[in-house]
Design a protein around this motif. Structure first.
Motif, PDB file in Angstrom:
ATOM      1  N   SER A 181      -4.798  40.502 -38.252  1.00  0.00           N
ATOM      2  CA  SER A 181      -4.783  39.331 -39.125  1.00  0.00           C
ATOM      3  C   SER A 181      -3.341  38.964 -39.475  1.00  0.00           C
ATOM      4  O   SER A 181      -2.501  39.825 -39.698  1.00  0.00           O
ATOM      5  N   GLN A 182      -3.072  37.672 -39.520  1.00  0.00           N
ATOM      6  CA  GLN A 182      -1.717  37.216 -39.809  1.00  0.00           C
ATOM      7  C   GLN A 182      -1.523  36.952 -41.293  1.00  0.00           C
ATOM      8  O   GLN A 182      -0.485  37.287 -41.836  1.00  0.00           O
ATOM      9  N   TYR A 183      -2.498  36.341 -41.922  1.00  0.00           N
ATOM     10  CA  TYR A 183      -2.351  35.983 -43.328  1.00  0.00           C
ATOM     11  C   TYR A 183      -3.261  36.847 -44.190  1.00  0.00           C
ATOM     12  O   TYR A 183      -4.411  37.098 -43.852  1.00  0.00           O
ATOM     13  N   TYR A 184      -2.722  37.293 -45.312  1.00  0.00           N
ATOM     14  CA  TYR A 184      -3.427  38.139 -46.279  1.00  0.00           C
ATOM     15  C   TYR A 184      -3.986  39.416 -45.639  1.00  0.00           C
ATOM     16  O   TYR A 184      -5.140  39.773 -45.855  1.00  0.00           O
ATOM     17  N   PRO A 185      -3.164  40.170 -44.894  1.00  0.00           N
ATOM     18  CA  PRO A 185      -3.677  41.402 -44.292  1.00  0.00           C
ATOM     19  C   PRO A 185      -3.983  42.481 -45.332  1.00  0.00           C
ATOM     20  O   PRO A 185      -4.881  43.298 -45.140  1.00  0.00           O
ATOM     21  N   GLY A 186      -3.255  42.480 -46.443  1.00  0.00           N
ATOM     22  CA  GLY A 186      -3.510  43.470 -47.488  1.00  0.00           C
ATOM     23  C   GLY A 186      -4.859  43.266 -48.155  1.00  0.00           C
ATOM     24  O   GLY A 186      -5.582  44.216 -48.442  1.00  0.00           O
ATOM     25  N   VAL A 187      -5.215  42.013 -48.395  1.00  0.00           N
ATOM     26  CA  VAL A 187      -6.523  41.703 -48.988  1.00  0.00           C
ATOM     27  C   VAL A 187      -7.633  42.094 -48.013  1.00  0.00           C
ATOM     28  O   VAL A 187      -8.632  42.695 -48.400  1.00  0.00           O
ATOM     29  N   GLN A 188      -7.442  41.765 -46.747  1.00  0.00           N
ATOM     30  CA  GLN A 188      -8.452  42.127 -45.751  1.00  0.00           C
ATOM     31  C   GLN A 188      -8.556  43.640 -45.610  1.00  0.00           C
ATOM     32  O   GLN A 188      -9.640  44.175 -45.376  1.00  0.00           O
ATOM     33  N   TRP A 189      -7.447  44.344 -45.772  1.00  0.00           N
ATOM     34  CA  TRP A 189      -7.482  45.808 -45.713  1.00  0.00           C
ATOM     35  C   TRP A 189      -8.243  46.362 -46.917  1.00  0.00           C
ATOM     36  O   TRP A 189      -8.982  47.335 -46.798  1.00  0.00           O
ATOM     37  N   ASP A 190      -8.073  45.745 -48.079  1.00  0.00           N
ATOM     38  CA  ASP A 190      -8.744  46.218 -49.296  1.00  0.00           C
ATOM     39  C   ASP A 190     -10.257  46.023 -49.255  1.00  0.00           C
ATOM     40  O   ASP A 190     -10.990  46.804 -49.846  1.00  0.00           O
ATOM     41  N   VAL A 191     -10.749  44.975 -48.603  1.00  0.00           N
ATOM     42  CA  VAL A 191     -12.189  44.703 -48.622  1.00  0.00           C
ATOM     43  C   VAL A 191     -12.921  45.277 -47.406  1.00  0.00           C
ATOM     44  O   VAL A 191     -14.094  45.019 -47.225  1.00  0.00           O
ATOM     45  N   ARG A 192     -12.242  46.075 -46.605  1.00  0.00           N
ATOM     46  CA  ARG A 192     -12.898  46.682 -45.443  1.00  0.00           C
ATOM     47  C   ARG A 192     -13.922  47.715 -45.901  1.00  0.00           C
ATOM     48  O   ARG A 192     -13.869  48.191 -47.033  1.00  0.00           O
ATOM     49  N   GLU A 193     -14.820  48.047 -45.014  1.00  0.00           N
ATOM     50  CA  GLU A 193     -15.827  49.066 -45.317  1.00  0.00           C
ATOM     51  C   GLU A 193     -15.197  50.448 -45.178  1.00  0.00           C
ATOM     52  O   GLU A 193     -14.393  50.690 -44.284  1.00  0.00           O
ATOM     53  N   GLY A 194     -15.561  51.355 -46.042  1.00  0.00           N
ATOM     54  CA  GLY A 194     -15.043  52.712 -45.948  1.00  0.00           C
ATOM     55  C   GLY A 194     -15.355  53.505 -47.201  1.00  0.00           C
ATOM     56  O   GLY A 194     -15.793  52.956 -48.215  1.00  0.00           O
ATOM     57  N   LEU A 238       3.080  36.305 -52.081  1.00  0.00           N
ATOM     58  CA  LEU A 238       4.538  36.282 -52.080  1.00  0.00           C
ATOM     59  C   LEU A 238       5.109  36.473 -50.676  1.00  0.00           C
ATOM     60  O   LEU A 238       6.190  35.972 -50.375  1.00  0.00           O
ATOM     61  N   LEU A 239       4.379  37.175 -49.816  1.00  0.00           N
ATOM     62  CA  LEU A 239       4.858  37.453 -48.467  1.00  0.00           C
ATOM     63  C   LEU A 239       4.357  36.452 -47.420  1.00  0.00           C
ATOM     64  O   LEU A 239       4.532  36.679 -46.224  1.00  0.00           O
ATOM     65  N   LEU A 240       3.761  35.346 -47.851  1.00  0.00           N
ATOM     66  CA  LEU A 240       3.287  34.338 -46.895  1.00  0.00           C
ATOM     67  C   LEU A 240       4.382  33.821 -45.961  1.00  0.00           C
ATOM     68  O   LEU A 240       4.140  33.689 -44.756  1.00  0.00           O
ATOM     69  N   PRO A 241       5.593  33.544 -46.438  1.00  0.00           N
ATOM     70  CA  PRO A 241       6.630  33.099 -45.495  1.00  0.00           C
ATOM     71  C   PRO A 241       6.963  34.158 -44.440  1.00  0.00           C
ATOM     72  O   PRO A 241       7.212  33.835 -43.283  1.00  0.00           O
ATOM     73  N   VAL A 242       6.956  35.409 -44.827  1.00  0.00           N
ATOM     74  CA  VAL A 242       7.213  36.495 -43.874  1.00  0.00           C
ATOM     75  C   VAL A 242       6.084  36.564 -42.858  1.00  0.00           C
ATOM     76  O   VAL A 242       6.325  36.721 -41.651  1.00  0.00           O
ATOM     77  N   ASP A 243       4.848  36.437 -43.318  1.00  0.00           N
ATOM     78  CA  ASP A 243       3.694  36.492 -42.419  1.00  0.00           C
ATOM     79  C   ASP A 243       3.704  35.334 -41.434  1.00  0.00           C
ATOM     80  O   ASP A 243       3.332  35.509 -40.264  1.00  0.00           O
ATOM     81  N   ALA A 244       4.103  34.162 -41.875  1.00  0.00           N
ATOM     82  CA  ALA A 244       4.134  32.999 -40.988  1.00  0.00           C
ATOM     83  C   ALA A 244       5.147  33.209 -39.874  1.00  0.00           C
ATOM     84  O   ALA A 244       4.928  32.772 -38.734  1.00  0.00           O
ATOM     85  N   HIS A 245       6.238  33.865 -40.171  1.00  0.00           N
ATOM     86  CA  HIS A 245       7.270  34.118 -39.169  1.00  0.00           C
ATOM     87  C   HIS A 245       6.901  35.303 -38.277  1.00  0.00           C
ATOM     88  O   HIS A 245       7.198  35.298 -37.088  1.00  0.00           O
ATOM     89  N   HIS A 246       6.266  36.304 -38.830  1.00  0.00           N
ATOM     90  CA  HIS A 246       5.984  37.554 -38.112  1.00  0.00           C
ATOM     91  C   HIS A 246       4.880  37.407 -37.072  1.00  0.00           C
ATOM     92  O   HIS A 246       4.983  37.902 -35.973  1.00  0.00           O
ATOM     93  N   GLY A 247       3.782  36.802 -37.443  1.00  0.00           N
ATOM     94  CA  GLY A 247       2.623  36.735 -36.560  1.00  0.00           C
ATOM     95  C   GLY A 247       1.608  37.793 -36.930  1.00  0.00           C
ATOM     96  O   GLY A 247       1.782  38.510 -37.922  1.00  0.00           O
ATOM     97  N   PRO A 248       0.535  37.912 -36.159  1.00  0.00           N
ATOM     98  CA  PRO A 248      -0.525  38.876 -36.502  1.00  0.00           C
ATOM     99  C   PRO A 248      -0.037  40.322 -36.540  1.00  0.00           C
ATOM    100  O   PRO A 248       0.776  40.731 -35.716  1.00  0.00           O
TER     101      PRO A 248
END
Length: 79
Positions: A35-48, A67-77
């Motif tokens: 995931s490129q955007y909001y990977p931390g949120v997606q990591w938090d809501v995973r099953e486990g 806060l890290l959206l500009p970094v994510d846009a530049h970095h990629g998935p």
């Protein structure tokens, strides 16, 4: 005094774990789940087995990911 120590330990744990989904999903290979955007949120809501604890981290990861959206846009998935 015992209640004070418990409250202090709990507060320290919450502060130390704040935003950990955002940090883990960006730094440890294989935890970003592509995931490129909001990977931390997606990591938090995973099953486990630790889902209850990671849901507590969700608001802080949301702030950190925003806060890290500009970094994510530049970095990629994240892989």
């Amino acid at each position: 005094m015992n209640d004070f120590l418990k409250l202090t330990a709990l507060s320290a744990a919450i502060l130390l774990l704040s935003g950990c989904g955002s940090i883990i999903s960006r730094t440890i290979p294989g935890q970003g789940h592509g995931s490129q955007y909001y990977p931390g949120v997606q990591w938090d809501v995973r099953e486990g087995p630790w889902r209850v604890l990671t849901i507590l981290d969700l608001p802080l990861s949301l702030v950190m990911d925003t806060l890290l959206l500009p970094v994510d846009a530049h970095h990629g998935p994240y892989e």
